[in-house]
Each structure stands twice: as C-alpha cells, then as structure tokens.
Write an enzyme that holds these catalytic residues in place. Sequence first.
Site, PDB file in Angstrom:
ATOM      1  N   CYS A 236      29.633  53.225  46.527  1.00 26.14           N
ATOM      2  CA  CYS A 236      29.263  52.177  47.489  1.00 26.14           C
ATOM      3  C   CYS A 236      28.891  52.735  48.855  1.00 26.14           C
ATOM      4  O   CYS A 236      28.291  52.025  49.668  1.00 26.14           O
ATOM      5  CB  CYS A 236      30.406  51.187  47.659  1.00 26.14           C
ATOM      6  SG  CYS A 236      30.842  50.379  46.137  1.00 26.14           S
TER       7      CYS A 236
ATOM      8  N   HIS B  73      30.374  47.317  54.495  1.00 30.98           N
ATOM      9  CA  HIS B  73      30.196  47.251  53.043  1.00 30.98           C
ATOM     10  C   HIS B  73      30.716  45.895  52.565  1.00 30.98           C
ATOM     11  O   HIS B  73      31.805  45.464  52.927  1.00 30.98           O
ATOM     12  CB  HIS B  73      30.969  48.397  52.386  1.00 30.98           C
ATOM     13  CG  HIS B  73      30.971  48.335  50.897  1.00 30.98           C
ATOM     14  ND1 HIS B  73      29.843  48.036  50.168  1.00 30.98           N
ATOM     15  CD2 HIS B  73      31.965  48.534  49.993  1.00 30.98           C
ATOM     16  CE1 HIS B  73      30.146  48.056  48.880  1.00 30.98           C
ATOM     17  NE2 HIS B  73      31.434  48.351  48.744  1.00 30.98           N
TER      18      HIS B  73
ATOM     19  N   ASN C  93      29.695  42.479  45.472  1.00 31.78           N
ATOM     20  CA  ASN C  93      29.602  43.883  45.854  1.00 31.78           C
ATOM     21  C   ASN C  93      28.468  44.529  45.054  1.00 31.78           C
ATOM     22  O   ASN C  93      28.593  44.721  43.845  1.00 31.78           O
ATOM     23  CB  ASN C  93      30.952  44.556  45.556  1.00 31.78           C
ATOM     24  CG  ASN C  93      30.958  46.034  45.899  1.00 31.78           C
ATOM     25  OD1 ASN C  93      29.926  46.609  46.225  1.00 31.78           O
ATOM     26  ND2 ASN C  93      32.127  46.642  45.818  1.00 31.78           N
TER      27      ASN C  93
HETATM   28  N1  ACO Z   1      41.484  35.152  38.921  1.00 33.51           N
HETATM   29  C1  ACO Z   1      42.749  34.750  38.950  1.00 33.51           C
HETATM   30  N2  ACO Z   1      43.778  35.616  39.098  1.00 33.51           N
HETATM   31  C2  ACO Z   1      43.490  36.924  39.218  1.00 33.51           C
HETATM   32  C3  ACO Z   1      42.169  37.399  39.201  1.00 33.51           C
HETATM   33  C4  ACO Z   1      41.143  36.466  39.022  1.00 33.51           C
HETATM   34  N3  ACO Z   1      39.844  36.804  38.987  1.00 33.51           N
HETATM   35  N4  ACO Z   1      42.199  38.744  39.349  1.00 33.51           N
HETATM   36  C5  ACO Z   1      43.467  39.099  39.468  1.00 33.51           C
HETATM   37  N5  ACO Z   1      44.266  38.000  39.381  1.00 33.51           N
HETATM   38  C6  ACO Z   1      45.707  37.923  39.450  1.00 33.51           C
HETATM   39  C7  ACO Z   1      46.382  39.218  39.043  1.00 33.51           C
HETATM   40  O1  ACO Z   1      46.497  39.302  37.638  1.00 33.51           O
HETATM   41  C8  ACO Z   1      47.720  39.091  39.727  1.00 33.51           C
HETATM   42  O2  ACO Z   1      48.544  38.267  38.922  1.00 33.51           O
HETATM   43  P1  ACO Z   1      50.115  38.605  38.777  1.00 33.51           P
HETATM   44  O3  ACO Z   1      50.665  38.480  40.171  1.00 33.51           O
HETATM   45  O4  ACO Z   1      50.567  37.553  37.842  1.00 33.51           O
HETATM   46  O5  ACO Z   1      50.160  40.000  38.238  1.00 33.51           O
HETATM   47  C9  ACO Z   1      47.392  38.312  40.994  1.00 33.51           C
HETATM   48  O6  ACO Z   1      46.123  37.707  40.781  1.00 33.51           O
HETATM   49  C10 ACO Z   1      47.314  39.179  42.224  1.00 33.51           C
HETATM   50  O7  ACO Z   1      46.555  40.341  41.902  1.00 33.51           O
HETATM   51  P2  ACO Z   1      46.192  41.406  42.970  1.00 33.51           P
HETATM   52  O8  ACO Z   1      45.439  42.527  42.311  1.00 33.51           O
HETATM   53  O9  ACO Z   1      47.385  41.754  43.790  1.00 33.51           O
HETATM   54  O10 ACO Z   1      45.197  40.549  43.850  1.00 33.51           O
HETATM   55  P3  ACO Z   1      44.545  40.952  45.220  1.00 33.51           P
HETATM   56  O11 ACO Z   1      44.841  39.923  46.196  1.00 33.51           O
HETATM   57  O12 ACO Z   1      44.793  42.377  45.567  1.00 33.51           O
HETATM   58  O13 ACO Z   1      42.987  40.826  44.865  1.00 33.51           O
HETATM   59  C11 ACO Z   1      41.130  42.236  44.348  1.00 33.51           C
HETATM   60  C12 ACO Z   1      42.426  41.630  43.854  1.00 33.51           C
HETATM   61  C13 ACO Z   1      40.181  41.139  44.688  1.00 33.51           C
HETATM   62  C14 ACO Z   1      40.550  43.124  43.264  1.00 33.51           C
HETATM   63  C15 ACO Z   1      41.422  43.078  45.631  1.00 33.51           C
HETATM   64  O14 ACO Z   1      42.486  43.971  45.402  1.00 33.51           O
HETATM   65  C16 ACO Z   1      40.243  43.869  46.106  1.00 33.51           C
HETATM   66  O15 ACO Z   1      39.256  43.309  46.536  1.00 33.51           O
HETATM   67  N6  ACO Z   1      40.328  45.215  46.125  1.00 33.51           N
HETATM   68  C17 ACO Z   1      39.290  46.069  46.574  1.00 33.51           C
HETATM   69  C18 ACO Z   1      38.306  46.210  45.510  1.00 33.51           C
HETATM   70  C19 ACO Z   1      37.009  46.773  46.004  1.00 33.51           C
HETATM   71  O16 ACO Z   1      36.511  46.418  47.009  1.00 33.51           O
HETATM   72  N7  ACO Z   1      36.462  47.663  45.198  1.00 33.51           N
HETATM   73  C20 ACO Z   1      35.203  48.189  45.433  1.00 33.51           C
HETATM   74  C21 ACO Z   1      35.277  49.465  46.180  1.00 33.51           C
HETATM   75  S1  ACO Z   1      33.714  50.114  46.351  1.00 33.51           S
HETATM   76  C22 ACO Z   1      33.065  50.952  45.016  1.00 33.51           C
HETATM   77  O17 ACO Z   1      32.767  52.116  45.141  1.00 33.51           O
HETATM   78  C23 ACO Z   1      32.817  50.330  43.688  1.00 33.51           C
END
Ligand code: ACO
Length: 328
Positions: free
Chosen positions: A115, A255, A285
Amino acid sequence: MTNHSAYIAGLGFYVPDRVLTNRELEKMVETSDEWIRTRTGISERRIAEKGVGTSELASRAALAALKQAGVSPNDVDLIIAATTTPDMPLPSCACFIQQKIGAKNAAAFDLAAACAGFVYALVTAEQFIRAGVYKNILVIGADVISPYIDWTERSTCILFGDGAGAALLKPASGKSGILSSVLGSDGQYADLLTIPCGGSRRPATHGSVAENGHTLKMSGSEVFKLAVRGMSEAVIEALSRAKVKKSDVACFIPHQANQRIIDAVADRLELPAEKIFVNLQKYGNTSAASCAIALCEAVEQGKIKKGDKVVLATFGSGLVWGALVMEW
Ligand code: ACO
C-alpha cells in the site's frame, strides 16, 4: 547533478465499473453494513472483472495523467508501476503498461511496496529527476487485489477494492514540487500481512490451492496499531525535513485503509478533519492506488490549489511506510 525537485504535471485514475456494496457482502459473509461502516468507514468498493489484470486499470489511469500533463506516450522516459498484484510473475506489470499505452521510448520496472507503493515510487522517480537522468516519469500505483481476497473471510473481504492512480512527474522550477520525503520499513513484521503461496518459497500446487494459501492473511489489530504509529512518525519527520509547520498544510492525503486509522493519525498530529481528504467510503483500500486516487480526487474537487502544501502518508504490508511533503 541538476538538483531539480520533481513536480506532478498530470494526474489520472481509473476504477472498474462494478460496485460491490456492503449490502452485497452481508449476503456473502456474516457481517452488516453498519459494522463495516462504523469499524472502517467503507460503504462500497470496485471490483475488476475476471481476467482483467492490473496493467489494464493502470494503463487507463496512465493515459489520463499523460493527457492532463500534455505529454505524449512517446516522450515518457520511465514507467514505475507500484503494484504487488502484477498481471503475471513475469514480465513486469510496467512492461504490459508500456505495451498498452505505447510508451515505446521508456524504461519500465515494477516496485513492490504494497500500500505504500505510490509514495515509494514518487520518491524513486524524484531521484532520477534530481540526478538529471529523466524528464518525464510516469508513476503509477495500481492493484487488482480482489482475486487474492478470501470472500468467505469477513475481517479481510470487507476492506479492499481494485483501482489505479497515476502521476506524470517532471523537473520542477522554483520552489514547487516534492519538498521532502521519508521512507521506512520494518521486516520483523513481515508475517503480519501476507499472501503466503504463489511465490518462490511456496509455488502454486494443488495443495497450496486446497489450503487456500493464495489469499491475503492479516493480523488486523496489530497492523492497525503499527499503521497509526508508522504514518504519524513519518509525517512528523517529513514536515520537519521540509521545514513546514503542521498548520501550514492545506491538504493531508492519508492511505485510505480505515477511517479509524485516519482519525487516530489525525488525533496524534492534531490535524483538523477538514484538511484530511478521505474517499475510502467509495473505494475501500485500493492498496498501491489508494493515495494516488485520493490525490487525484482532492485536486479535482478543488481541495488543493497552486502553492498549497500537501502531505501524502501511507503504510502497508512489509511493513513499509512513507510520507512526503509537496508544494502544489
Ligand atoms: N463483520 C462483523 N464482525 C466482524 C467483521 C465483520 N466484517 N470482521 C471482524 N468481525 C468481528 C471479529 O470476529 C471479532 O469478533 P469476536 O470479538 O467475537 O472475536 C470482532 O469483530 C472484533 O474484531 P477485531 O479484529 O478486533 O475488529 P477491529 O475493530 O480491529 O476491526 C479491522 C478489524 C477492520 C480489520 C481493523 O483491525 C483494521 O482495519 N485493521 C487494519 C487493516 C488494514 O488497514 N490493513 C491494510 C494495511 S495496508 C496493506 O498493505 C494491504
């Protein structure tokens, strides 16, 4: 050594027509439009048709950037394609772009910085311009990441979309152009965001397909925290190198991964929301294309005017990050 900085003489972007909404994702995995919007800010993303490679999107963005710059494909000296989803392992995506746009006098190579690729590629292009080697450099950030998404895995499939953005760089006169940049990486976190199979270590086999090894795996919350820290520190360092105060920045282009990451970076940097450009609600993204598309739309919407100080900040798998300060 001419020591000219580089400026962006033209911009263009392209996203596929197919829109994938949160509502459609509700039918594919256990999620909700509300969850996706509140946890990420994303409402919809674009998905390339099957069989459409990254070079197709990239070429359309590139031709738009060339048109805006008034530069003919024949006059392009170098094509840098920032992508981690090239059409094929061989040859480079940049060579397919060259073929498609007819830039027959250019050198061409790919740059893999996930990214962060667009910022890495802009900084790389700037070095060739500062050294006086090239005058017209096409920098493209493009990814068709949808084939690498596990569409049954709700924590990743909601985040990504396909797209391409391009910039034509030329030697700057006077003060305008890229004022400073910071690039960084920390390979100790290489395993946090990977596509484990399909490379030389674990090439495609029936087994790698059966175990779903060709799709993106991510430790979302670790990436989240490191993204906030990496981008914030890179921006502070880039502003300091450019001797530009935060309050003098007219437009901040982060980003476009997650609205909450952007908000946390803005908090740390004490940047007001109205100076931060966000379009992730429409595209998700788009990996290497993210900052490029956002910059293009920010200019189109009149958020950036001549003489403005603009900051780009990005972050991705590697882990890698980068920030740069420009005068428009
Ligand atoms: N819908 C409903 N529930 C979900 C979903 C979904 N789509 N996805 C995850 N959950 C659930 C999980 O299973 C978890 O449930 P649990 O508590 O029963 O285990 C709960 O929601 C919380 O999960 P978290 O992973 O803690 O959720 P978080 O608030 O951290 O959000 C996310 C997850 C959106 C992936 C976040 O961590 C994020 O944006 N991280 C950065 C990712 C990113 O930007 N990556 C790209 C980097 S750049 C590159 O080079 C590709």
